[in-house]
Design an enzyme around this catalytic site. Structure first.
Site, PDB file in Angstrom:
ATOM      1  N   GLY A   4      11.270   8.343   4.295  1.00  0.00           N
ATOM      2  CA  GLY A   4      11.014   9.453   3.371  1.00  0.00           C
ATOM      3  C   GLY A   4      11.993  10.520   4.750  1.00  0.00           C
ATOM      4  O   GLY A   4      11.805  10.547   5.663  1.00  0.00           O
ATOM      5  N   GLY A  82      11.431   2.045  -6.989  1.00  0.00           N
ATOM      6  CA  GLY A  82      12.405   2.166  -6.096  1.00  0.00           C
ATOM      7  C   GLY A  82      11.936   1.101  -5.853  1.00  0.00           C
ATOM      8  O   GLY A  82      11.591  -0.119  -6.034  1.00  0.00           O
ATOM      9  N   ILE A  84      10.097  -0.178  -2.568  1.00  0.00           N
ATOM     10  CA  ILE A  84       9.036  -0.175  -2.004  1.00  0.00           C
ATOM     11  C   ILE A  84       8.203  -0.692  -3.501  1.00  0.00           C
ATOM     12  O   ILE A  84       7.445  -2.017  -3.364  1.00  0.00           O
ATOM     13  CB  ILE A  84       8.472   0.649  -1.369  1.00  0.00           C
ATOM     14  CG1 ILE A  84       8.953   0.640  -0.386  1.00  0.00           C
ATOM     15  CG2 ILE A  84       6.603   0.463  -1.486  1.00  0.00           C
ATOM     16  CD1 ILE A  84       8.774   2.400   0.701  1.00  0.00           C
ATOM     17  N   PRO A 107      13.985   4.751 -16.661  1.00  0.00           N
ATOM     18  CA  PRO A 107      14.287   3.097 -16.751  1.00  0.00           C
ATOM     19  C   PRO A 107      14.718   2.220 -15.531  1.00  0.00           C
ATOM     20  O   PRO A 107      16.353   2.848 -15.580  1.00  0.00           O
ATOM     21  CB  PRO A 107      13.735   2.818 -17.947  1.00  0.00           C
ATOM     22  CG  PRO A 107      14.136   4.066 -18.842  1.00  0.00           C
ATOM     23  CD  PRO A 107      14.591   5.482 -17.961  1.00  0.00           C
ATOM     24  N   ARG A 164       3.003   9.424   0.481  1.00  0.00           N
ATOM     25  CA  ARG A 164       2.938  11.336   1.151  1.00  0.00           C
ATOM     26  C   ARG A 164       1.637  11.391   0.818  1.00  0.00           C
ATOM     27  O   ARG A 164       1.101  11.620  -0.144  1.00  0.00           O
ATOM     28  CB  ARG A 164       3.939  11.996   1.519  1.00  0.00           C
ATOM     29  CG  ARG A 164       5.734  11.007   2.456  1.00  0.00           C
ATOM     30  CD  ARG A 164       5.355  11.091   3.631  1.00  0.00           C
ATOM     31  NE  ARG A 164       6.242  11.147   3.877  1.00  0.00           N
ATOM     32  CZ  ARG A 164       6.677   9.414   4.648  1.00  0.00           C
ATOM     33  NH1 ARG A 164       5.924   8.781   4.416  1.00  0.00           N
ATOM     34  NH2 ARG A 164       7.384   9.445   5.009  1.00  0.00           N
ATOM     35  N   ASP A 188      -2.769   4.929   3.212  1.00  0.00           N
ATOM     36  CA  ASP A 188      -2.277   4.716   4.531  1.00  0.00           C
ATOM     37  C   ASP A 188      -1.876   6.204   4.877  1.00  0.00           C
ATOM     38  O   ASP A 188      -1.260   6.068   5.966  1.00  0.00           O
ATOM     39  CB  ASP A 188      -1.857   4.120   4.153  1.00  0.00           C
ATOM     40  CG  ASP A 188      -0.838   3.848   5.498  1.00  0.00           C
ATOM     41  OD1 ASP A 188      -1.611   3.740   6.771  1.00  0.00           O
ATOM     42  OD2 ASP A 188       0.622   3.271   5.476  1.00  0.00           O
ATOM     43  N   GLU A 193      -2.292  14.255   9.324  1.00  0.00           N
ATOM     44  CA  GLU A 193      -2.373  12.995   9.907  1.00  0.00           C
ATOM     45  C   GLU A 193      -2.043  13.905  11.866  1.00  0.00           C
ATOM     46  O   GLU A 193      -0.910  14.984  11.663  1.00  0.00           O
ATOM     47  CB  GLU A 193      -1.052  12.333   9.401  1.00  0.00           C
ATOM     48  CG  GLU A 193      -0.936  12.191   8.254  1.00  0.00           C
ATOM     49  CD  GLU A 193       0.079  10.813   7.301  1.00  0.00           C
ATOM     50  OE1 GLU A 193       0.953  10.786   8.671  1.00  0.00           O
ATOM     51  OE2 GLU A 193      -0.682  10.749   6.872  1.00  0.00           O
ATOM     52  N   HIS A 212      -1.728   5.354   8.971  1.00  0.00           N
ATOM     53  CA  HIS A 212      -0.485   5.438   8.622  1.00  0.00           C
ATOM     54  C   HIS A 212       0.579   4.841   8.705  1.00  0.00           C
ATOM     55  O   HIS A 212       1.169   4.695  10.074  1.00  0.00           O
ATOM     56  CB  HIS A 212       0.191   6.839   8.903  1.00  0.00           C
ATOM     57  CG  HIS A 212       1.142   7.604   7.629  1.00  0.00           C
ATOM     58  ND1 HIS A 212       2.295   8.416   7.533  1.00  0.00           N
ATOM     59  CD2 HIS A 212       2.336   6.831   7.354  1.00  0.00           C
ATOM     60  CE1 HIS A 212       2.921   8.449   7.286  1.00  0.00           C
ATOM     61  NE2 HIS A 212       3.244   6.639   6.490  1.00  0.00           N
ATOM     62  N   GLY A 214       1.775   1.872   7.095  1.00  0.00           N
ATOM     63  CA  GLY A 214       2.722   0.933   6.536  1.00  0.00           C
ATOM     64  C   GLY A 214       3.543   0.179   7.005  1.00  0.00           C
ATOM     65  O   GLY A 214       3.825  -0.828   6.589  1.00  0.00           O
ATOM     66  N   SER A 215       4.927   0.986   7.914  1.00  0.00           N
ATOM     67  CA  SER A 215       5.624   0.075   8.280  1.00  0.00           C
ATOM     68  C   SER A 215       5.489  -0.606  10.117  1.00  0.00           C
ATOM     69  O   SER A 215       6.484  -1.066  10.263  1.00  0.00           O
ATOM     70  CB  SER A 215       6.827   0.744   8.094  1.00  0.00           C
ATOM     71  OG  SER A 215       6.795   1.872   9.164  1.00  0.00           O
TER      72      SER A 215
END
Length: 245
Positions: A4, A82, A84, A107, A164, A188, A193, A212, A214-215
């Protein structure tokens, strides 16, 4: 070193002729895993169960105690399909979900691989048992999950946000959870934050929160760092970045 870039003034970079790269794709699997984790944790009331243990309120032998929601046979709505979003769909199929639906601008050809159906945002809200947010934060998506959106969701619905925090109107989410308009939420990401220790969200048993992460796996953060470095080296050498924005 992120996928992001809502924290970057892209137009200013363009005006100054500054090259800009990010690290997409390499984190899709890790973030998708956290999305599934939050679906399960919220549906099966993990946080609430832990609170019951800590406060000595474990009720034995009562069949209806702490009953949650099933992923099997559910309709999962993914907002943003997308890389993810597709990785999440891939991981949910083995759970025998009934249907995967998604919303966005148009679509996606890749959706056929997962049997995912393109629907409007309103349709997704009305029909989904799980609503998973993976769209980028921009002027169009900022605060799109507001009181109006929560009023359209099913009372058994679970909201998961791995995108986000700004996409969700947090005061409206708090009221929806407190009043039982939706079953629960797994987040998350949030605003701000770090989340203040006096945030109302922390008082809710039906809200599962992660800081946060996630990765945040060794493999994924290493891949992100390498890609960021490759972007820098390519830019310094006057070559195309491997992951330009």
């Amino acid at each position: 070193m992120s996928a992001g870039y809502d924290h970057i003034d892209v137009e200013e970079l363009k005006a100054r002729g500054i090259k800009f790269g990010n690290t997409p794709y390499v984190l899709s699997a890790a973030v998708a895993e956290v999305a599934v984790l939050l679906c399960l944790a919220t549906a099966r009331r993990l946080h609430e169960g832990r609170l019951k243990i800590e406060t000595n309120n474990w009720e034995s032998y009562r069949p209806q105690w702490l009953m949650g929601q099933d992923i099997q046979g559910s309709t999962v709505g993914i907002v943003g399909f997308g890389g993810i979003g597709q990785a999440i769909a891939k991981r949910l199929i083995p759970f025998e979900v009934k249907q995967i639906i998604y919303s966005g601008h148009s679509p996606k050809p890749q959706a056929k691989e997962f049997g995912a159906v393109f629907v409007s945002f309103d349709e997704l809200l009305r029909h989904s048992d799980f609503v998973i947010i993976v769209c980028p934060l921009n002027e169009e998506t900022k605060g799109m999950f507001n009181e109006e959106a929560f009023n359209k969701m099913k009372p058994n619905a679970i909201l998961v946000n791995v995108a986000r925090g700004g996409i969700v109107d947090q005061p409206a989410l708090y009221e929806a959870l407190k009043q039982g308009k939706i079953f629960g939420a797994g987040l998350d990401v949030m605003i701000p934050e770090p989340l203040p220790t006096d945030s109302p969200l922390l008082s809710l048993p039906n809200c599962v929160l992660l800081p946060h992460v996630g990765s945040a796996t060794v493999k994924t953060r290493t891949a992100m760092a390498v890609l960021a470095a490759e972007n820098i080296i390519a830019a310094l050498e006057g070559k195309p970045m491997p992951a330009p924005v």
